[in-house]
Design a protein around this motif. Structure first.
Motif, PDB file in Angstrom:
ATOM      1  N   ASP A 124       0.868  -1.169   0.000  1.00 34.63           N
ATOM      2  CA  ASP A 124       0.000   0.000   0.000  1.00 34.63           C
ATOM      3  C   ASP A 124       0.908   1.222   0.000  1.00 34.63           C
ATOM      4  OD1 ASP A 124      -2.130   1.716   0.162  1.00 34.63           O
ATOM      5  OD2 ASP A 124      -2.430   1.430   2.307  1.00 34.63           O
ATOM      6  N   THR A 125       1.383   1.608  -1.162  1.00 31.09           N
ATOM      7  CA  THR A 125       2.342   2.695  -1.289  1.00 31.09           C
ATOM      8  C   THR A 125       1.620   4.029  -1.221  1.00 31.09           C
ATOM      9  OG1 THR A 125       3.722   1.293  -2.696  1.00 31.09           O
ATOM     10  CG2 THR A 125       4.171   3.667  -2.739  1.00 31.09           C
ATOM     11  N   GLU A 126       2.044   4.873  -0.304  1.00 36.24           N
ATOM     12  CA  GLU A 126       1.428   6.187  -0.116  1.00 36.24           C
ATOM     13  C   GLU A 126       2.163   7.289  -0.878  1.00 36.24           C
ATOM     14  OE1 GLU A 126      -1.365   6.974   1.599  1.00 36.24           O
ATOM     15  OE2 GLU A 126      -1.723   4.846   1.979  1.00 36.24           O
TER      16      GLU A 126
END
Length: 79
Positions: free
Chosen positions: A25-27
């Protein structure tokens, strides 16, 4: 959050990261830099590292391995 300093070997690592982005879950993606990322000033100004080990490896240079400041965007467009 993913940070990378953008040296050529880090670009390769980033490519591998992109292959597995569906697992994370890359922000955000962040360019980072240091005094070693000398892209040159177009005038041939010589850079000598203040760190002895790096100075011994690279010596006097007017550039280092610097892919620029837009390579992440180019990688994103290819995925």
């Amino acid at each position: 959050m993913v940070t990378t300093d953008g040296e050529i070997y880090d670009v390769n690592t980033f490519i591998r990261f992109l292959m597995y982005t569906n697992e994370f879950d890359t922000e955000g993606l962040i360019y980072s830099s240091s005094m070693w990322h000398w892209k040159g000033d177009g005038k041939g100004t010589i850079m000598v590292s203040e760190m002895e080990m790096t100075r011994n490896i690279y010596g006097e240079r007017n550039e280092l391995r610097w892919p620029g400041t837009t390579w992440i965007q180019k990688m994103e467009q290819q995925t």
